[in-house]
Design an enzyme around this catalytic site. Sequence first.
Site, PDB file in Angstrom:
ATOM      1  N   SER A  22       1.866   7.261   6.573  1.00 48.35           N
ATOM      2  CA  SER A  22       0.948   7.359   5.442  1.00 48.35           C
ATOM      3  C   SER A  22       0.103   6.100   5.388  1.00 48.35           C
ATOM      4  O   SER A  22       0.544   5.020   5.809  1.00 48.35           O
ATOM      5  CB  SER A  22       1.726   7.507   4.130  1.00 48.35           C
ATOM      6  OG  SER A  22       0.867   7.354   3.016  1.00 48.35           O
ATOM      7  N   TYR A  74       8.803   4.243  -0.974  1.00 49.14           N
ATOM      8  CA  TYR A  74       8.164   5.129   0.010  1.00 49.14           C
ATOM      9  C   TYR A  74       7.242   4.332   0.925  1.00 49.14           C
ATOM     10  O   TYR A  74       7.246   4.526   2.154  1.00 49.14           O
ATOM     11  CB  TYR A  74       7.380   6.208  -0.739  1.00 49.14           C
ATOM     12  CG  TYR A  74       6.509   7.102   0.112  1.00 49.14           C
ATOM     13  CD1 TYR A  74       7.048   8.184   0.797  1.00 49.14           C
ATOM     14  CD2 TYR A  74       5.140   6.871   0.201  1.00 49.14           C
ATOM     15  CE1 TYR A  74       6.236   9.015   1.555  1.00 49.14           C
ATOM     16  CE2 TYR A  74       4.317   7.701   0.959  1.00 49.14           C
ATOM     17  CZ  TYR A  74       4.880   8.772   1.633  1.00 49.14           C
ATOM     18  OH  TYR A  74       4.077   9.589   2.384  1.00 49.14           O
TER      19      TYR A  74
END
Length: 277
Positions: free
Chosen positions: A134, A160
């Site tokens: 990401s 995350y």
Amino acid sequence: MTRHDVTEGIGKFIALDFARRGARVIMACRSEARGSVALQEIRKRSGNADVHLRLVDTSSLASVRAFAEGVLREEKELHILVNNAGASGLPRDITSDGLEVSFATNHVGPFLLTNLLLDLLKQSEPARIVNVSSVNHWRGMVDFSHFKGKNLGYTMDSVYNHTKLHNVICTNELARRLQGTGVTANSVHPGLVMTEVMRHYNFMVRFLFNMIGIFFFKSSEEGAVSTIYCAVAVEMEGITGKYFDSDCSLVLPAPLARDPALAVKVFEFCERLTSKF
């Protein structure tokens, strides 16, 4: 071709694309119920019956080992491995392996799975490994105590972000180690996608995410494009150790992901960590 997790979001559309190309596809899913629904949909829409469901929980290293053993026992070839695990906002928790649950799910489990399947990938060359990271990895940090749940803040997507940074770092080091084997490894940003990645956040955060997403985010099908490109595009032949943006363009990852000395340390740490279980 092996894919996880494919019960929803971009994973399902990656598996569907592979199936439409006539590939034998192994869907690695955590939920048998949801996986079965996705399996039937993919078989029906692709017209390909050679799509199969296997269960795995990447937060459990025992589950990862059992899944890998099944693949090695049943499959003679493996040409594409896509690691798509990406849970955000998981509650603070430590797994039975003593690992922070987000780190186990998003990084350590996929790291172990990849290494357990490496020999089969090498025997099947040319082969490709695609790790879905990401753009949030730019906000991640490297702190080895994080893996045990220490010194972590749980505000929004901070945990995350750390896990997605480790994805890129280890992909780059793996690519270096695989040079000359015919196996490539790249990481990719799928884009801001309307998926259930936010399902662990409170209602207000999810509501705002979805309201903004209607206007600005990609659909799950659109979000699958960059991963599919890295997995099957002819132009990607021989390209390894790179990071690709959601529009399939080659871009530089965060500075921490471009430090080769740090990459060796992180990779060896993860090797030692997974060798204990």
